[in-house]
Design a protein around this motif. Structure first.
Motif, PDB file in Angstrom:
ATOM      1  N   LEU A 135       2.573  29.168   0.649  1.00 46.21           N
ATOM      2  CA  LEU A 135       1.168  28.886   0.953  1.00 46.21           C
ATOM      3  C   LEU A 135       1.065  27.827   2.043  1.00 46.21           C
ATOM      4  O   LEU A 135       0.259  27.948   2.970  1.00 46.21           O
ATOM      5  CB  LEU A 135       0.440  28.432  -0.315  1.00 46.21           C
ATOM      6  CG  LEU A 135      -1.018  27.998  -0.135  1.00 46.21           C
ATOM      7  CD1 LEU A 135      -1.853  29.115   0.491  1.00 46.21           C
ATOM      8  CD2 LEU A 135      -1.615  27.570  -1.461  1.00 46.21           C
ATOM      9  N   GLU A 136       1.901  26.817   1.922  1.00 44.21           N
ATOM     10  CA  GLU A 136       1.899  25.761   2.950  1.00 44.21           C
ATOM     11  C   GLU A 136       2.157  26.362   4.336  1.00 44.21           C
ATOM     12  O   GLU A 136       1.507  25.990   5.315  1.00 44.21           O
ATOM     13  CB  GLU A 136       2.970  24.715   2.604  1.00 44.21           C
ATOM     14  CG  GLU A 136       3.063  23.545   3.563  1.00 44.21           C
ATOM     15  CD  GLU A 136       1.909  22.559   3.455  1.00 44.21           C
ATOM     16  OE1 GLU A 136       1.087  22.688   2.520  1.00 44.21           O
ATOM     17  OE2 GLU A 136       1.812  21.686   4.324  1.00 44.21           O
ATOM     18  N   SER A 137       3.080  27.312   4.404  1.00 46.50           N
ATOM     19  CA  SER A 137       3.358  27.955   5.694  1.00 46.50           C
ATOM     20  C   SER A 137       2.148  28.722   6.210  1.00 46.50           C
ATOM     21  O   SER A 137       1.838  28.705   7.402  1.00 46.50           O
ATOM     22  CB  SER A 137       4.548  28.910   5.564  1.00 46.50           C
ATOM     23  OG  SER A 137       5.723  28.192   5.256  1.00 46.50           O
ATOM     24  N   THR A 138       1.474  29.422   5.295  1.00 44.12           N
ATOM     25  CA  THR A 138       0.257  30.145   5.695  1.00 44.12           C
ATOM     26  C   THR A 138      -0.778  29.189   6.275  1.00 44.12           C
ATOM     27  O   THR A 138      -1.372  29.448   7.330  1.00 44.12           O
ATOM     28  CB  THR A 138      -0.349  30.866   4.475  1.00 44.12           C
ATOM     29  OG1 THR A 138       0.585  31.831   3.996  1.00 44.12           O
ATOM     30  CG2 THR A 138      -1.652  31.566   4.839  1.00 44.12           C
ATOM     31  N   LEU A 139      -0.972  28.067   5.586  1.00 39.20           N
ATOM     32  CA  LEU A 139      -1.964  27.095   6.051  1.00 39.20           C
ATOM     33  C   LEU A 139      -1.616  26.566   7.436  1.00 39.20           C
ATOM     34  O   LEU A 139      -2.488  26.404   8.294  1.00 39.20           O
ATOM     35  CB  LEU A 139      -2.049  25.925   5.062  1.00 39.20           C
ATOM     36  CG  LEU A 139      -2.533  26.240   3.655  1.00 39.20           C
ATOM     37  CD1 LEU A 139      -2.334  25.036   2.736  1.00 39.20           C
ATOM     38  CD2 LEU A 139      -4.003  26.630   3.675  1.00 39.20           C
ATOM     39  N   ASN A 140      -0.331  26.315   7.650  1.00 34.64           N
ATOM     40  CA  ASN A 140       0.103  25.658   8.879  1.00 34.64           C
ATOM     41  C   ASN A 140       0.327  26.617  10.033  1.00 34.64           C
ATOM     42  O   ASN A 140       0.698  26.174  11.134  1.00 34.64           O
ATOM     43  CB  ASN A 140       1.400  24.895   8.615  1.00 34.64           C
ATOM     44  CG  ASN A 140       1.198  23.734   7.665  1.00 34.64           C
ATOM     45  OD1 ASN A 140       0.151  23.104   7.661  1.00 34.64           O
ATOM     46  ND2 ASN A 140       2.213  23.460   6.857  1.00 34.64           N
ATOM     47  N   ALA A 141       0.116  27.887   9.820  1.00 29.17           N
ATOM     48  CA  ALA A 141       0.410  28.867  10.874  1.00 29.17           C
ATOM     49  C   ALA A 141      -0.330  28.520  12.156  1.00 29.17           C
ATOM     50  O   ALA A 141      -1.531  28.211  12.133  1.00 29.17           O
ATOM     51  CB  ALA A 141       0.020  30.272  10.406  1.00 29.17           C
ATOM     52  N   GLY A 142       0.387  28.536  13.261  1.00 26.94           N
ATOM     53  CA  GLY A 142      -0.235  28.286  14.552  1.00 26.94           C
ATOM     54  C   GLY A 142      -0.345  26.830  14.926  1.00 26.94           C
ATOM     55  O   GLY A 142      -0.779  26.507  16.030  1.00 26.94           O
ATOM     56  N   LEU A 143       0.037  25.933  14.005  1.00 31.91           N
ATOM     57  CA  LEU A 143       0.051  24.512  14.330  1.00 31.91           C
ATOM     58  C   LEU A 143       1.461  24.114  14.738  1.00 31.91           C
ATOM     59  O   LEU A 143       2.435  24.528  14.093  1.00 31.91           O
ATOM     60  CB  LEU A 143      -0.385  23.665  13.128  1.00 31.91           C
ATOM     61  CG  LEU A 143      -1.802  23.859  12.582  1.00 31.91           C
ATOM     62  CD1 LEU A 143      -2.054  22.906  11.427  1.00 31.91           C
ATOM     63  CD2 LEU A 143      -2.840  23.655  13.671  1.00 31.91           C
ATOM     64  N   SER A 144       1.574  23.337  15.782  1.00 32.26           N
ATOM     65  CA  SER A 144       2.887  22.822  16.175  1.00 32.26           C
ATOM     66  C   SER A 144       3.321  21.760  15.172  1.00 32.26           C
ATOM     67  O   SER A 144       2.519  21.261  14.371  1.00 32.26           O
ATOM     68  CB  SER A 144       2.816  22.220  17.576  1.00 32.26           C
ATOM     69  OG  SER A 144       2.064  21.013  17.535  1.00 32.26           O
ATOM     70  N   VAL A 145       4.597  21.407  15.228  1.00 30.82           N
ATOM     71  CA  VAL A 145       5.099  20.366  14.335  1.00 30.82           C
ATOM     72  C   VAL A 145       4.336  19.069  14.552  1.00 30.82           C
ATOM     73  O   VAL A 145       3.955  18.381  13.600  1.00 30.82           O
ATOM     74  CB  VAL A 145       6.617  20.152  14.553  1.00 30.82           C
ATOM     75  CG1 VAL A 145       7.112  18.943  13.785  1.00 30.82           C
ATOM     76  CG2 VAL A 145       7.388  21.398  14.119  1.00 30.82           C
ATOM     77  N   ASP A 146       4.091  18.756  15.828  1.00 34.16           N
ATOM     78  CA  ASP A 146       3.336  17.532  16.105  1.00 34.16           C
ATOM     79  C   ASP A 146       1.913  17.613  15.576  1.00 34.16           C
ATOM     80  O   ASP A 146       1.389  16.645  15.018  1.00 34.16           O
ATOM     81  CB  ASP A 146       3.282  17.288  17.625  1.00 34.16           C
ATOM     82  CG  ASP A 146       4.548  16.613  18.127  1.00 34.16           C
ATOM     83  OD1 ASP A 146       5.389  16.243  17.278  1.00 34.16           O
ATOM     84  OD2 ASP A 146       4.695  16.464  19.353  1.00 34.16           O
ATOM     85  N   GLN A 147       1.294  18.776  15.747  1.00 36.64           N
ATOM     86  CA  GLN A 147      -0.073  18.927  15.244  1.00 36.64           C
ATOM     87  C   GLN A 147      -0.115  18.774  13.733  1.00 36.64           C
ATOM     88  O   GLN A 147      -1.010  18.129  13.185  1.00 36.64           O
ATOM     89  CB  GLN A 147      -0.629  20.297  15.644  1.00 36.64           C
ATOM     90  CG  GLN A 147      -1.126  20.382  17.076  1.00 36.64           C
ATOM     91  CD  GLN A 147      -1.675  21.762  17.390  1.00 36.64           C
ATOM     92  OE1 GLN A 147      -1.026  22.775  17.095  1.00 36.64           O
ATOM     93  NE2 GLN A 147      -2.857  21.813  17.979  1.00 36.64           N
ATOM     94  N   ARG A 148       0.866  19.391  13.061  1.00 33.65           N
ATOM     95  CA  ARG A 148       0.869  19.286  11.603  1.00 33.65           C
ATOM     96  C   ARG A 148       1.035  17.827  11.181  1.00 33.65           C
ATOM     97  O   ARG A 148       0.365  17.361  10.252  1.00 33.65           O
ATOM     98  CB  ARG A 148       2.001  20.129  11.007  1.00 33.65           C
ATOM     99  CG  ARG A 148       2.100  20.000   9.497  1.00 33.65           C
ATOM    100  CD  ARG A 148       3.036  21.018   8.882  1.00 33.65           C
ATOM    101  NE  ARG A 148       2.988  20.960   7.424  1.00 33.65           N
ATOM    102  CZ  ARG A 148       3.851  20.261   6.672  1.00 33.65           C
ATOM    103  NH1 ARG A 148       4.843  19.595   7.246  1.00 33.65           N
ATOM    104  NH2 ARG A 148       3.727  20.229   5.367  1.00 33.65           N
ATOM    105  N   ARG A 149       1.880  17.103  11.865  1.00 32.87           N
ATOM    106  CA  ARG A 149       2.072  15.684  11.536  1.00 32.87           C
ATOM    107  C   ARG A 149       0.774  14.913  11.742  1.00 32.87           C
ATOM    108  O   ARG A 149       0.355  14.122  10.887  1.00 32.87           O
ATOM    109  CB  ARG A 149       3.196  15.110  12.397  1.00 32.87           C
ATOM    110  CG  ARG A 149       3.515  13.644  12.112  1.00 32.87           C
ATOM    111  CD  ARG A 149       4.664  13.125  12.975  1.00 32.87           C
ATOM    112  NE  ARG A 149       4.577  13.555  14.363  1.00 32.87           N
ATOM    113  CZ  ARG A 149       3.675  13.091  15.243  1.00 32.87           C
ATOM    114  NH1 ARG A 149       2.787  12.190  14.867  1.00 32.87           N
ATOM    115  NH2 ARG A 149       3.674  13.526  16.484  1.00 32.87           N
TER     116      ARG A 149
END
Lengths: 180, 180
Positions: A135-149
């Motif tokens: 689920l976490e991966s689904t939520l984060n789809a399309g966000l870069s690592v920096d964006q997620r941080r």
DNA sequence: TATTGTTATACTCTATAACTATA
DNA sequence: TATAGTTATAGAGTATAACAATA
């Protein structure tokens, strides 16, 4: 059937923003609305995922706590998670029926029960964690690592603004003062 | 009282992260957990605020829709918000008791009722919007204008990842296909 | 007397479906 | 026959407080 209501809004124009009057702020794009909307849907999906392993979100939370606090007394865990004692009974009953947790006699206090993850419970928890990471991966789809941080940093800031305790979900927690 | 459980975690070390076992991902800092936690608390606070003007969140949502769709039929509004018809009855009953909304006879369909915001309803809605904006300010405290914009962009991206319709809160909405 | 765990009760919430009147 | 609005009912969920055993 009567003709379409002449006051109906044009769906193609308004559908994406939701009903909104002239001069009002765009609530659909406010942080508060987005958090409420996303939190609700995220919780719903998480609940659906947990049901694949026979759990509800609260059981997952308690199971994680029992792993982290292996052998603690039932009331120690319920106090830590701020779950009401009577709710805790039903939660542990369920986890015992699934054979993922065992109640054992407390070595010195005969009123008390200590809680233990079974080997099968470890497996179930592993599987539940995998599902949650999906689920976490689904939520984060399309966000870069920096964006997620950055997203996590900003959400943590908002959580501070609300006085939330990190890692403690308020859904099943009693009201009252936070732990010291 | 028995001595402290020797397996208890050190509160000063672990309190901020919540119970967590070695080798597990830090769920308390995952996007999914944060969204669920923040959404729950944001909704709770919003409900507390709305109660100051005699509303619940659902009433606020319907009141906003009625302002935006002034004179629409009751079923038009319930369809737009995806609120079950029987729930809509109770919501409009409440809004009528508060004298913020009026049901009127539909000009051509005698089964139908059109919904209208009263002048007092406009005032109540103004006040409710002020309260909501206050919560929005609390949430955004400490974020720069640019940060807030980025936060909204990223949350909107996550909402897209979940297939959510902008401006439509899933809490009171029936399941099923989104509007076309 | 206070506390742990449990059980029982009472309450809220809401969705489902039945019902009336109109179309 | 189908639809708008309403009403009734039944089920789930949960908190509160009473209870029994033990400290």
């Amino acid at each position: 059937m009567s003709p379409p209501d002449p006051t109906d809004l044009d769906p193609e124009t308004e559908a994406r923003a939701g009903p909104r009057a002239q001069g009002r702020p765009p609530f659909g794009q406010a942080v508060g609305f987005l958090l409420s909307q996303l939190g609700f849907e995220t919780s719903r999906r998480f609940g659906d995922l947990m049901s694949e392993v026979g759990l509800e979100p609260r059981h997952f939370a308690v199971l994680r706590a029992i792993e982290a606090m292996e052998g603690s007394a039932q009331n120690t865990v319920s106090d830590r998670l701020r779950v009401p004692a009577s709710s805790m009974v039903a939660i542990i009953d369920h986890l015992e029926q699934l054979r993922v947790v065992e109640r054992r006699l407390h070595p010195t206090d005969r009123r008390s029960r200590t809680l233990h993850l079974t080997p099968h419970g470890k497996e179930v928890l592993d599987r539940a964690v995998d599902l949650a990471m999906g689920l976490e991966s689904t939520l984060n789809a399309g966000l870069s690592v920096d964006q997620r941080r950055e997203l996590i940093e900003m959400l943590s800031r908002v959580a501070d603004n609300l006085g939330l305790t990190a890692g403690l979900h308020p859904a099943n927690a009693r009201d009252g003062e936070a732990p010291p």
